[in-house]
Scaffold this motif. Structure first.
Motif, PDB file in Angstrom:
ATOM      1  N   ILE A 359      53.606  36.141  44.866  1.00 19.55           N
ATOM      2  CA  ILE A 359      54.634  35.391  45.595  1.00 19.55           C
ATOM      3  C   ILE A 359      54.870  34.036  44.926  1.00 19.55           C
ATOM      4  O   ILE A 359      55.338  33.096  45.559  1.00 19.55           O
ATOM      5  N   GLY A 360      54.528  33.965  43.608  1.00 21.20           N
ATOM      6  CA  GLY A 360      54.996  32.840  42.815  1.00 21.20           C
ATOM      7  C   GLY A 360      54.027  31.739  42.493  1.00 21.20           C
ATOM      8  O   GLY A 360      54.440  30.709  41.962  1.00 21.20           O
ATOM      9  N   PHE A 361      52.728  31.932  42.773  1.00 19.35           N
ATOM     10  CA  PHE A 361      51.784  30.873  42.405  1.00 19.35           C
ATOM     11  C   PHE A 361      50.394  31.477  42.207  1.00 19.35           C
ATOM     12  O   PHE A 361      50.143  32.623  42.556  1.00 19.35           O
ATOM     13  N   ARG A 362      49.511  30.672  41.603  1.00 17.16           N
ATOM     14  CA  ARG A 362      48.152  31.085  41.307  1.00 17.16           C
ATOM     15  C   ARG A 362      47.147  30.248  42.113  1.00 17.16           C
ATOM     16  O   ARG A 362      47.388  29.084  42.403  1.00 17.16           O
ATOM     17  N   PHE A 363      46.000  30.891  42.423  1.00 19.22           N
ATOM     18  CA  PHE A 363      44.937  30.210  43.146  1.00 19.22           C
ATOM     19  C   PHE A 363      43.832  29.781  42.184  1.00 19.22           C
ATOM     20  O   PHE A 363      43.547  30.458  41.196  1.00 19.22           O
ATOM     21  N   GLY A 364      43.150  28.699  42.531  1.00 23.46           N
ATOM     22  CA  GLY A 364      42.059  28.207  41.717  1.00 23.46           C
ATOM     23  C   GLY A 364      40.723  28.833  42.077  1.00 23.46           C
ATOM     24  O   GLY A 364      40.636  29.721  42.936  1.00 23.46           O
ATOM     25  N   LEU A 365      39.648  28.341  41.413  1.00 26.27           N
ATOM     26  CA  LEU A 365      38.299  28.852  41.620  1.00 26.27           C
ATOM     27  C   LEU A 365      37.484  27.829  42.400  1.00 26.27           C
ATOM     28  O   LEU A 365      37.513  26.637  42.104  1.00 26.27           O
ATOM     29  N   SER A 366      36.720  28.311  43.361  1.00 28.82           N
ATOM     30  CA  SER A 366      35.770  27.445  44.051  1.00 28.82           C
ATOM     31  C   SER A 366      34.531  27.285  43.172  1.00 28.82           C
ATOM     32  O   SER A 366      34.367  27.994  42.174  1.00 28.82           O
ATOM     33  N   PRO A 367      33.620  26.385  43.518  1.00 22.35           N
ATOM     34  CA  PRO A 367      32.318  26.356  42.839  1.00 22.35           C
ATOM     35  C   PRO A 367      31.602  27.690  43.015  1.00 22.35           C
ATOM     36  O   PRO A 367      31.914  28.466  43.923  1.00 22.35           O
ATOM     37  N   ILE A 368      30.631  27.969  42.157  1.00 28.24           N
ATOM     38  CA  ILE A 368      29.876  29.215  42.224  1.00 28.24           C
ATOM     39  C   ILE A 368      29.216  29.328  43.597  1.00 28.24           C
ATOM     40  O   ILE A 368      28.543  28.404  44.065  1.00 28.24           O
ATOM     41  N   THR A 369      29.429  30.476  44.256  1.00 27.60           N
ATOM     42  CA  THR A 369      28.881  30.687  45.605  1.00 27.60           C
ATOM     43  C   THR A 369      27.613  31.536  45.606  1.00 27.60           C
ATOM     44  O   THR A 369      26.785  31.411  46.498  1.00 27.60           O
ATOM     45  N   SER A 370      27.460  32.429  44.611  1.00 22.59           N
ATOM     46  CA  SER A 370      26.301  33.327  44.595  1.00 22.59           C
ATOM     47  C   SER A 370      25.947  33.691  43.159  1.00 22.59           C
ATOM     48  O   SER A 370      26.822  33.738  42.279  1.00 22.59           O
ATOM     49  N   LEU A 371      24.669  33.986  42.959  1.00 19.15           N
ATOM     50  CA  LEU A 371      24.183  34.464  41.666  1.00 19.15           C
ATOM     51  C   LEU A 371      23.335  35.701  41.895  1.00 19.15           C
ATOM     52  O   LEU A 371      22.594  35.795  42.880  1.00 19.15           O
ATOM     53  N   THR A 372      23.435  36.672  41.003  1.00 20.71           N
ATOM     54  CA  THR A 372      22.574  37.846  41.060  1.00 20.71           C
ATOM     55  C   THR A 372      21.187  37.475  40.562  1.00 20.71           C
ATOM     56  O   THR A 372      21.051  36.828  39.516  1.00 20.71           O
ATOM     57  N   ASP A 373      20.164  37.872  41.314  1.00 16.26           N
ATOM     58  CA  ASP A 373      18.794  37.605  40.870  1.00 16.26           C
ATOM     59  C   ASP A 373      18.574  38.235  39.493  1.00 16.26           C
ATOM     60  O   ASP A 373      18.854  39.429  39.289  1.00 16.26           O
ATOM     61  N   ASP A 374      18.077  37.442  38.551  1.00 13.50           N
ATOM     62  CA  ASP A 374      17.801  37.899  37.194  1.00 13.50           C
ATOM     63  C   ASP A 374      19.052  38.389  36.472  1.00 13.50           C
ATOM     64  O   ASP A 374      18.963  39.144  35.500  1.00 13.50           O
ATOM     65  N   GLY A 375      20.242  37.963  36.951  1.00  9.72           N
ATOM     66  CA  GLY A 375      21.475  38.306  36.253  1.00  9.72           C
ATOM     67  C   GLY A 375      21.708  37.383  35.072  1.00  9.72           C
ATOM     68  O   GLY A 375      20.974  36.408  34.845  1.00  9.72           O
ATOM     69  N   ALA A 376      22.757  37.658  34.313  1.00 11.04           N
ATOM     70  CA  ALA A 376      23.041  36.879  33.109  1.00 11.04           C
ATOM     71  C   ALA A 376      23.226  35.404  33.420  1.00 11.04           C
ATOM     72  O   ALA A 376      22.703  34.524  32.711  1.00 11.04           O
ATOM     73  N   ALA A 377      23.969  35.098  34.481  1.00 12.39           N
ATOM     74  CA  ALA A 377      24.227  33.699  34.823  1.00 12.39           C
ATOM     75  C   ALA A 377      22.952  32.984  35.240  1.00 12.39           C
ATOM     76  O   ALA A 377      22.697  31.843  34.830  1.00 12.39           O
ATOM     77  N   ALA A 378      22.142  33.618  36.086  1.00 11.90           N
ATOM     78  CA  ALA A 378      20.906  32.988  36.549  1.00 11.90           C
ATOM     79  C   ALA A 378      19.947  32.752  35.393  1.00 11.90           C
ATOM     80  O   ALA A 378      19.310  31.687  35.301  1.00 11.90           O
ATOM     81  N   LYS A 379      19.835  33.711  34.481  1.00 12.64           N
ATOM     82  CA  LYS A 379      18.916  33.563  33.349  1.00 12.64           C
ATOM     83  C   LYS A 379      19.380  32.495  32.370  1.00 12.64           C
ATOM     84  O   LYS A 379      18.564  31.860  31.692  1.00 12.64           O
ATOM     85  N   ALA A 380      20.693  32.277  32.303  1.00 18.48           N
ATOM     86  CA  ALA A 380      21.220  31.278  31.372  1.00 18.48           C
ATOM     87  C   ALA A 380      21.216  29.872  31.960  1.00 18.48           C
ATOM     88  O   ALA A 380      21.552  28.903  31.258  1.00 18.48           O
ATOM     89  N   GLY A 381      20.861  29.730  33.236  1.00 15.69           N
ATOM     90  CA  GLY A 381      20.775  28.405  33.833  1.00 15.69           C
ATOM     91  C   GLY A 381      21.939  27.997  34.699  1.00 15.69           C
ATOM     92  O   GLY A 381      21.997  26.855  35.171  1.00 15.69           O
ATOM     93  N   MET A 382      22.893  28.879  34.955  1.00 22.41           N
ATOM     94  CA  MET A 382      23.985  28.541  35.863  1.00 22.41           C
ATOM     95  C   MET A 382      23.432  28.419  37.276  1.00 22.41           C
ATOM     96  O   MET A 382      22.514  29.144  37.654  1.00 22.41           O
ATOM     97  N   GLU A 383      23.986  27.508  38.065  1.00 23.50           N
ATOM     98  CA  GLU A 383      23.488  27.258  39.406  1.00 23.50           C
ATOM     99  C   GLU A 383      24.603  27.383  40.442  1.00 23.50           C
ATOM    100  O   GLU A 383      25.781  27.187  40.126  1.00 23.50           O
ATOM    101  N   ILE A 384      24.188  27.721  41.670  1.00 21.78           N
ATOM    102  CA  ILE A 384      25.148  27.727  42.774  1.00 21.78           C
ATOM    103  C   ILE A 384      25.682  26.311  42.955  1.00 21.78           C
ATOM    104  O   ILE A 384      24.930  25.339  42.979  1.00 21.78           O
ATOM    105  N   GLY A 385      26.982  26.191  43.079  1.00 20.13           N
ATOM    106  CA  GLY A 385      27.606  24.879  43.192  1.00 20.13           C
ATOM    107  C   GLY A 385      28.256  24.411  41.905  1.00 20.13           C
ATOM    108  O   GLY A 385      29.064  23.470  41.932  1.00 20.13           O
ATOM    109  N   ASP A 386      27.916  25.052  40.770  1.00 22.73           N
ATOM    110  CA  ASP A 386      28.574  24.702  39.509  1.00 22.73           C
ATOM    111  C   ASP A 386      30.060  25.035  39.600  1.00 22.73           C
ATOM    112  O   ASP A 386      30.441  26.100  40.103  1.00 22.73           O
ATOM    113  N   GLN A 387      30.897  24.149  39.101  1.00 21.50           N
ATOM    114  CA  GLN A 387      32.341  24.369  39.082  1.00 21.50           C
ATOM    115  C   GLN A 387      32.774  24.741  37.671  1.00 21.50           C
ATOM    116  O   GLN A 387      32.614  23.951  36.743  1.00 21.50           O
ATOM    117  N   ILE A 388      33.288  25.966  37.507  1.00 27.76           N
ATOM    118  CA  ILE A 388      33.775  26.387  36.191  1.00 27.76           C
ATOM    119  C   ILE A 388      35.096  25.675  35.915  1.00 27.76           C
ATOM    120  O   ILE A 388      36.034  25.758  36.712  1.00 27.76           O
TER     121      ILE A 388
END
Length: 720
Positions: A359-388
């Motif tokens: 309908i003519g516009f794009r939405f943004g991203l919130s800060p990270i809300t969840s991480l998979t245990d032992d997933g790629a993001a968690a192992k690399a040091g990304m944290e809940i609350g980080d804003q991409i």
């Protein structure tokens, strides 16, 4: 209730009188048969309860004056006086009948009446002479009256109805399993983005064989969900133990439940049931979808047997898991499907990507809300609350485009994130290496609104602020005015302004009614339904459909009302419109002992459900919306009867267990209240004071009547 039934009945009678089309007659007879089965089923449960009282009373020589299913009470509607019965006859010393008020049944025994107003009259009826003409002597009771019998015999008579319900409830279930019960197995079709199961790294494709204290190799999804719900309500802080059978072995997990995003009274871990590879028998595709372009009516009921040359492995616990992972991991790829029809013929179709609508516009991203245990993001040091803020240097981020770009990524990706607030904020570059994980659900399917990218193990939510307006879709190259949407505007509400006449015929379907109704009322983006559901609803609207967007401009606080139109987007949408059925299994006993065993187990589980429900009432965990009265019982009975004989029999098992336990509650006028009085008499060695018993019974009757008013009102409000 009678008016509703009359209207329903005449809605079929009137067309028959107006047309010679035999289809109307068939529809009428079908509905008549359905409602007949409903009435017979509910009536049977009431009948066997009263039959228990009747047989026990006859066994001990008690005179039974009436045996009724339904209550034969006088009902007057203005000048109209309804008959007290739908039919009656007398056989021997007992009058048998069907009462006009279908809310239960009763056996009227000599000397026993639950109407407190008739206590004294009934007491006098059973008094007899002492045999020698001495009126001042001790009062004797008619030996065939209920009060004249020993306490232990009266206890058996009162409890016999409950016992009959317990026995026949188990027999109903045994018959159902002998016939074969169709059920949704407790198999993990997908894990909800951001939910407890997703965070724990639980993969789709496994069979749940144990939840808490419930263990069953053929567990039903309904049983699993109920066990999770009740365990979560009883001990919300205590993790639930799960055992899941995969093709390579059993895995064990401990998960803490969370409130359901749409209903805080419910608890969940975020597991969805699987979808089969069999097309719906009515239609193989959603109208207007990519699948609708290549599938025909002849494909309804067919099954997918291969995709891009990969044969479906039917030996897997969930044969559909690899297909859905392939489908959602390649959203922009045309996929060749090989389908097999009911007649055994095969054909291949090229399933194109689903073009998205906007309908003519794009939405943004919130800060990270969840991480998979032992997933790629968690192992690399990304944290809940980080804003991409950038991905591989690209700062033009779009909440719904991002998963499409990353879902099939096989290369390392650098994420630039902002961590911290205000002066303490810092930017970090985090390189993530994608991992091999299953993506069997759309990335936007989270009921809480989360968007998950499984390969990288993180989830976020779309924001309500606009990060990009698409001028080419709404006004060409003209500069925006103050009354048009701009970047950073915060979306508050979206409303459908198109009339029913402007919508295509395929949308005039009851499945779409709740979503379209919510759009007409004004869909607030911070309401109960997530933004992802709104975007999915936009996908079903035809191009050119006008919608009104209400937004707030943060710079000055002004409200912007802009009329936008649904347009074809330059990106794809992960769902392609395949109309596939839910996975089902058949559980059928192979012998009479096996059927009886399954019947007893089913009855025991339904008993546990009732006890658990009653235990949660004083804890304040049962809301009015969880309680159903007679109208809701009839509605559920109708739905189960429509599904077939086995679902109806299992419903009767559930109803039997409810009737047995609720009737045995220690409320005067119910069987349980009578048992309390009899127990007191057995302990004291003499009857309770008749006036006290009468007052308690009157209080019990008033309590029951009040409860009936409440549940009836609740049933009516539920349908408004």
């Amino acid at each position: 209730m009678f008016i509703d039934f009359f209207s329903y009945f005449t809605s079929f009678v009137m067309p028959i009188a107006a047309t010679d089309d035999p289809g109307y007659l068939i529809a009428f007879l079908s509905q008549l048969s359905l409602w007949g089965r409903v009435a017979l089923g509910i009536g049977l449960v009431i009948f066997v309860h009263e039959l228990g009282h009747f047989l026990a009373a006859k066994t001990f020589g008690v005179k039974c004056e009436k045996f009724y299913v339904g209550f034969d009470v006088p009902i007057k509607l203005g000048p109209i006086r309804l008959p007290r019965t739908l039919g009656k006859f007398t056989y021997g010393e007992t009058e048998y009948g069907i009462g006009i008020l279908p809310l239960g049944g009763y056996v009227k025994m000599l000397g026993q009446d639950d109407d407190p107003r008739k206590f004294e009259e009934e007491a006098k009826r059973i008094q007899t002479s002492n045999g020698d003409g001495d009126e001042e002597g001790p009062i004797e009771l008619d030996p065939r009256s209920f009060p004249a019998k020993p306490v232990w015999q009266r206890m058996i008579i009162i409890s016999a109805g409950v016992v009959m319900n317990l026995i026949t409830g188990a027999l109903f279930a045994a018959l159902a399993f002998g016939y074969g019960v169709s059920y949704n197995p407790a198999i993990i079709g997908g894990v909800t983005p951001g939910g407890p199961a997703w965070r724990a790294g639980i993969e789709p494709g496994g069979r749940v064989i144990s939840v808490g204290n419930l263990t069953d190799d053929q567990m039903h999804f309904r049983e699993m969900r109920m066990a999770i719900l009740t365990e979560g309500l009883d001990n919300p802080e205590k993790p639930i133990e799960l055992a899941i059978q995969y093709d390579d072995g059993v895995r064990h997990y401990k998960l803490r439940t969370e409130p359901h995003p749409e209903n805080n009274d419910l608890r969940m871990i975020g597991i969805t049931s699987p979808t089969s590879l069999i097309f719906n028998k009515e239609s193989a595709a959603v109208p207007g979808s990519a699948a609708d372009e290549v599938l025909t009516n002849e494909d309804a009921g067919a099954r997918i047997v291969a995709y891009d040359g990969i044969a479906v492995n039917s030996d897997l616990i969930v044969p559909s898991t690899p297909f859905f992972d392939y489908l959602y991991s390649h959203p922009e790829k045309t996929i060749e499907l090989t389908i097999e029809r009911a007649d055994g013929s095969k054909r291949t179709v090229q399933l194109p990507p689903q073009r998205a609508k906007t309908i003519g516009f794009r939405f943004g991203l919130s800060p990270i809300t969840s991480l998979t245990d032992d997933g790629a993001a968690a192992k690399a040091g990304m944290e809940i609350g980080d804003q991409i803020i950038a991905i591989d240097g690209d700062t033009q981020l779009d909440a719904y485009r991002l998963p499409l770009e990353l879902s099939s990524s096989s290369e390392a990706v650098t994420f630039t994130v902002r961590r911290g607030e205000a002066a303490e904020a810092k930017e970090l570059d985090i390189e993530l290496n994608p991992e091999t994980t299953l993506q069997t659900l759309s990335t936007t399917s989270g009921i809480g609104g989360d968007i998950a990218i499984n390969r990288f193990g993180f989830a976020y939510q779309p924001t309500t602020d606009i990060v990009r307006v698409l001028p080419d879709l709404i006004r060409g190259d003209q500069a925006p005015s103050d009354q048009e949407l701009q970047v950073d505007d915060e979306i508050h509400e979206i409303r459908l302004v198109a009339s029913d006449a402007e919508l295509p015929p395929e949308l005039k379907d009851e499945r779409y009614d709740p979503l379209l109704e919510k759009l007409r009322e004004g869909w607030t983006v911070d309401g109960s339904l997530p933004l992802g559901t709104l975007m999915e609803t936009i996908q079903i609207l035809p191009e050119g459909t006008p919608v009104q967007v209400l937004a707030i401009r943060p710079s000055n606080g002004h409200t912007i009302e802009a009329t936008m139109t649904v347009q074809r987007d330059d990106r794809v949408w992960s769902e392609r419109g395949l109309a596939l059925t839910a996975s089902e299994s058949i559980q059928q006993a192979d012998s009479i002992p096996a059927a009886l065993s399954l019947g007893v187990r089913e009855a025991g589980r339904r008993l546990s459900d009732v006890f658990r429900f009653l235990r949660m009432i004083p804890q304040g965990r049962v809301k009015m919306r969880h309680v159903g009265g007679p109208l809701e019982i009839v509605n559920i009975a109708k739905n189960e009867a429509e599904r077939g004989i086995s679902p109806q029999l299992l419903f009767l098992t559930m109803l039997s267990m409810n009737l047995a336990i609720l009737n045995f509650l220690p409320i005067p006028a119910l069987d349980g209240g009578h048992m309390v009085f009899l127990a007191a008499e057995a302990i004291r060695g003499k009857k309770l004071d008749e006036q006290l018993e009468m007052r308690l019974t009157m209080a019990g009757v008033l309590t029951i009547l009040l409860l009936m008013v409440v549940v009836f009102t609740n049933d009516i409000l539920r349908r408004l």
